[in-house]
Design a protein around this motif. Sequence first.
Motif, PDB file in Angstrom:
ATOM      1  N   ALA A   1      46.354 -21.195   9.669  1.00  0.00           N
ATOM      2  CA  ALA A   1      47.287 -20.133   9.294  1.00  0.00           C
ATOM      3  C   ALA A   1      47.414 -20.113   7.783  1.00  0.00           C
ATOM      4  N   VAL A   2      47.127 -18.961   7.177  1.00  0.00           N
ATOM      5  CA  VAL A   2      47.270 -18.794   5.731  1.00  0.00           C
ATOM      6  C   VAL A   2      48.572 -18.032   5.482  1.00  0.00           C
ATOM      7  N   ILE A   3      49.563 -18.739   4.968  1.00  0.00           N
ATOM      8  CA  ILE A   3      50.874 -18.155   4.697  1.00  0.00           C
ATOM      9  C   ILE A   3      50.905 -17.766   3.230  1.00  0.00           C
ATOM     10  N   ASP A   4      50.817 -16.457   2.969  1.00  0.00           N
ATOM     11  CA  ASP A   4      50.519 -16.023   1.607  1.00  0.00           C
ATOM     12  C   ASP A   4      50.854 -14.531   1.458  1.00  0.00           C
ATOM     13  N   THR A   5      50.012 -13.823   0.699  1.00  0.00           N
ATOM     14  CA  THR A   5      50.214 -12.392   0.446  1.00  0.00           C
ATOM     15  C   THR A   5      49.491 -11.517   1.461  1.00  0.00           C
ATOM     16  N   GLY A   6      49.024 -12.122   2.535  1.00  0.00           N
ATOM     17  CA  GLY A   6      48.252 -11.407   3.534  1.00  0.00           C
ATOM     18  C   GLY A   6      46.764 -11.649   3.343  1.00  0.00           C
ATOM     19  N   VAL A   7      45.964 -11.154   4.267  1.00  0.00           N
ATOM     20  CA  VAL A   7      44.510 -11.310   4.207  1.00  0.00           C
ATOM     21  C   VAL A   7      43.874  -9.962   4.540  1.00  0.00           C
ATOM     22  N   SER A   8      42.963  -9.514   3.692  1.00  0.00           N
ATOM     23  CA  SER A   8      42.267  -8.245   3.918  1.00  0.00           C
ATOM     24  C   SER A   8      40.870  -8.488   4.482  1.00  0.00           C
ATOM     25  N   PRO A   9      40.329  -7.512   5.209  1.00  0.00           N
ATOM     26  CA  PRO A   9      38.966  -7.656   5.727  1.00  0.00           C
ATOM     27  C   PRO A   9      37.967  -7.865   4.590  1.00  0.00           C
ATOM     28  N   HIS A  10      36.998  -8.712   4.826  1.00  0.00           N
ATOM     29  CA  HIS A  10      35.991  -9.024   3.808  1.00  0.00           C
ATOM     30  C   HIS A  10      34.756  -9.530   4.524  1.00  0.00           C
ATOM     31  N   ILE A  11      33.587  -9.258   3.984  1.00  0.00           N
ATOM     32  CA  ILE A  11      32.357  -9.695   4.618  1.00  0.00           C
ATOM     33  C   ILE A  11      32.315 -11.207   4.799  1.00  0.00           C
ATOM     34  N   GLU A  12      32.969 -11.949   3.902  1.00  0.00           N
ATOM     35  CA  GLU A  12      33.020 -13.409   4.016  1.00  0.00           C
ATOM     36  C   GLU A  12      33.828 -13.846   5.232  1.00  0.00           C
ATOM     37  N   LEU A  13      34.749 -13.011   5.663  1.00  0.00           N
ATOM     38  CA  LEU A  13      35.664 -13.367   6.751  1.00  0.00           C
ATOM     39  C   LEU A  13      35.395 -12.566   8.022  1.00  0.00           C
ATOM     40  N   GLU A  14      34.218 -11.992   8.106  1.00  0.00           N
ATOM     41  CA  GLU A  14      33.847 -11.191   9.263  1.00  0.00           C
ATOM     42  C   GLU A  14      33.947 -12.009  10.548  1.00  0.00           C
ATOM     43  N   ASN A  15      34.680 -11.486  11.525  1.00  0.00           N
ATOM     44  CA  ASN A  15      34.903 -12.145  12.818  1.00  0.00           C
ATOM     45  C   ASN A  15      35.690 -13.449  12.708  1.00  0.00           C
ATOM     46  N   ARG A  16      36.405 -13.628  11.608  1.00  0.00           N
ATOM     47  CA  ARG A  16      37.188 -14.849  11.425  1.00  0.00           C
ATOM     48  C   ARG A  16      38.682 -14.589  11.328  1.00  0.00           C
ATOM     49  N   ILE A  17      39.071 -13.325  11.142  1.00  0.00           N
ATOM     50  CA  ILE A  17      40.489 -13.012  10.955  1.00  0.00           C
ATOM     51  C   ILE A  17      41.129 -12.639  12.288  1.00  0.00           C
ATOM     52  N   LEU A  18      42.141 -13.392  12.671  1.00  0.00           N
ATOM     53  CA  LEU A  18      42.899 -13.106  13.889  1.00  0.00           C
ATOM     54  C   LEU A  18      43.983 -12.072  13.592  1.00  0.00           C
ATOM     55  N   VAL A  19      44.581 -11.536  14.631  1.00  0.00           N
ATOM     56  CA  VAL A  19      45.699 -10.603  14.457  1.00  0.00           C
ATOM     57  C   VAL A  19      46.917 -11.394  13.983  1.00  0.00           C
ATOM     58  N   GLY A  20      47.382 -11.077  12.797  1.00  0.00           N
ATOM     59  CA  GLY A  20      48.496 -11.811  12.219  1.00  0.00           C
ATOM     60  C   GLY A  20      49.779 -11.011  12.195  1.00  0.00           C
ATOM     61  N   LYS A  21      50.629 -11.318  11.212  1.00  0.00           N
ATOM     62  CA  LYS A  21      51.932 -10.649  11.159  1.00  0.00           C
ATOM     63  C   LYS A  21      52.450 -10.606   9.728  1.00  0.00           C
ATOM     64  N   ASN A  22      53.208  -9.561   9.431  1.00  0.00           N
ATOM     65  CA  ASN A  22      53.873  -9.415   8.142  1.00  0.00           C
ATOM     66  C   ASN A  22      55.353  -9.734   8.330  1.00  0.00           C
ATOM     67  N   LEU A  23      55.795 -10.810   7.731  1.00  0.00           N
ATOM     68  CA  LEU A  23      57.191 -11.224   7.863  1.00  0.00           C
ATOM     69  C   LEU A  23      57.952 -11.104   6.543  1.00  0.00           C
ATOM     70  N   ASN A  24      57.377 -10.395   5.584  1.00  0.00           N
ATOM     71  CA  ASN A  24      58.108 -10.103   4.354  1.00  0.00           C
ATOM     72  C   ASN A  24      59.036  -8.921   4.641  1.00  0.00           C
ATOM     73  N   SER A  25      60.323  -9.136   4.520  1.00  0.00           N
ATOM     74  CA  SER A  25      61.326  -8.165   4.969  1.00  0.00           C
ATOM     75  C   SER A  25      61.377  -6.894   4.135  1.00  0.00           C
ATOM     76  N   SER A  26      60.643  -6.838   3.026  1.00  0.00           N
ATOM     77  CA  SER A  26      60.640  -5.623   2.218  1.00  0.00           C
ATOM     78  C   SER A  26      59.649  -4.582   2.735  1.00  0.00           C
ATOM     79  N   TYR A  27      58.846  -4.946   3.721  1.00  0.00           N
ATOM     80  CA  TYR A  27      57.887  -4.010   4.314  1.00  0.00           C
ATOM     81  C   TYR A  27      58.462  -3.439   5.608  1.00  0.00           C
ATOM     82  N   SER A  28      58.099  -2.200   5.913  1.00  0.00           N
ATOM     83  CA  SER A  28      58.646  -1.532   7.091  1.00  0.00           C
ATOM     84  C   SER A  28      57.942  -1.948   8.377  1.00  0.00           C
TER      85      SER A  28
END
Length: 373
Positions: free
Chosen positions: A49-76
């Motif tokens: 789990a990478v707890i940070d500013t989020g993770v964007s799709p990238h060729i380096e991370l192809e098929n490696r990113i699971l469905v995550g969540k945004n818990l920063n309360s300033s986002y809708s």
Amino acid sequence: MKFLDDYLIGKKLIDETTVLGVDDLKFLELSGRQAFYSQGIYGQNTICAVIDTGVSPHIELENRILVGKNLNSSYSSTNNYRDDNMHGTHVAGSVAGKNVGIAPQSKILPVKVLDGSGGCNKTQDIVNGIKYARQWRSPKGEKVDVISMSLSGTKNGFGTTVWSNLQAEIKNCVKDGILVVCSAGNTGITELRYPGAYDEVVCVGAVDMEKKQADYTTMGNHVDLCQVGSNVISAYYTGGYIALSGTSMSTPIISGIACLIACQHKLKFGERITETKLYEQLKMNTKDLGIAGVDKIYGVGFCTLQPLNLTIEMEHLSNIVKFNNQNITTDIPSRVENGRFLFEMRSFAERTGADIKVEAENEYHKVKAKFIW
């Protein structure tokens, strides 16, 4: 309040069409990752789990990113966990990037707690992010093995209540068998920054490619170990690559190493490694730096999986040297001369992350060479 461990060097972007060479990624070989790759261990069946500013799709991370969540309360929306800063994607790439990562088959669970500026309006958001990672389960019932947090703040910055909540939630992670890896900070002084200063986490300092103290790394008795944090090339959130520096960069390298160790345990024993065992394995796989023993700069030392027993194979007039079943290309071909195999030490060392110590009194004495990882 800003909690991002600021990247200190932002080099120009490397275009995504560029093929990164061995020399570009030499810093990765200092981790000893090839020793595990040669055994078929790439971090498969592990989740970080990478707890940070989020993770964007990238060729380096192809098929490696699971469905995550945004818990920063300033986002809708809690469903938008994409990176709008670049920090989180860079961190994720260092953990599991197929070229720039330590554990290229590990999965990444993105947990966005920081906004595009690297901060959050409510510090409780970070606590909630850790809780989410701890309680997360895949459809198959899998849970997170390692939490990687390249963020830090002072006790006052968190606020007394949240500071206590933060430690309590990390203790829950440890109790549930999840290793928590945190950056020491980039203040360059002896200071307590959290969550890295809690006893329950693995606190990571930074060194450069020569394994010398990075001038920005925060020091203290809470520092557990160190890894390369300077000029680390990893994924850029809009594509391509960028070199950044900071304990934010050394932390995911340690998280990746932890994933490899956890993977090895699962493959060998068919079960999860305990948090205590994984923590001990990280600290045991270190090479002492600085003064003998534990110190406030390097902790117990430089964490690496490089084995003590090495196998080197070569053929006459070949540029390929097989090192622990990994092919290393040298600039000058190996050759047989006077019944002895000779090969170029310099390019071999550069490509494996080794330092070379050569002892020779004069041209009539036998030269002694030693590789040091």
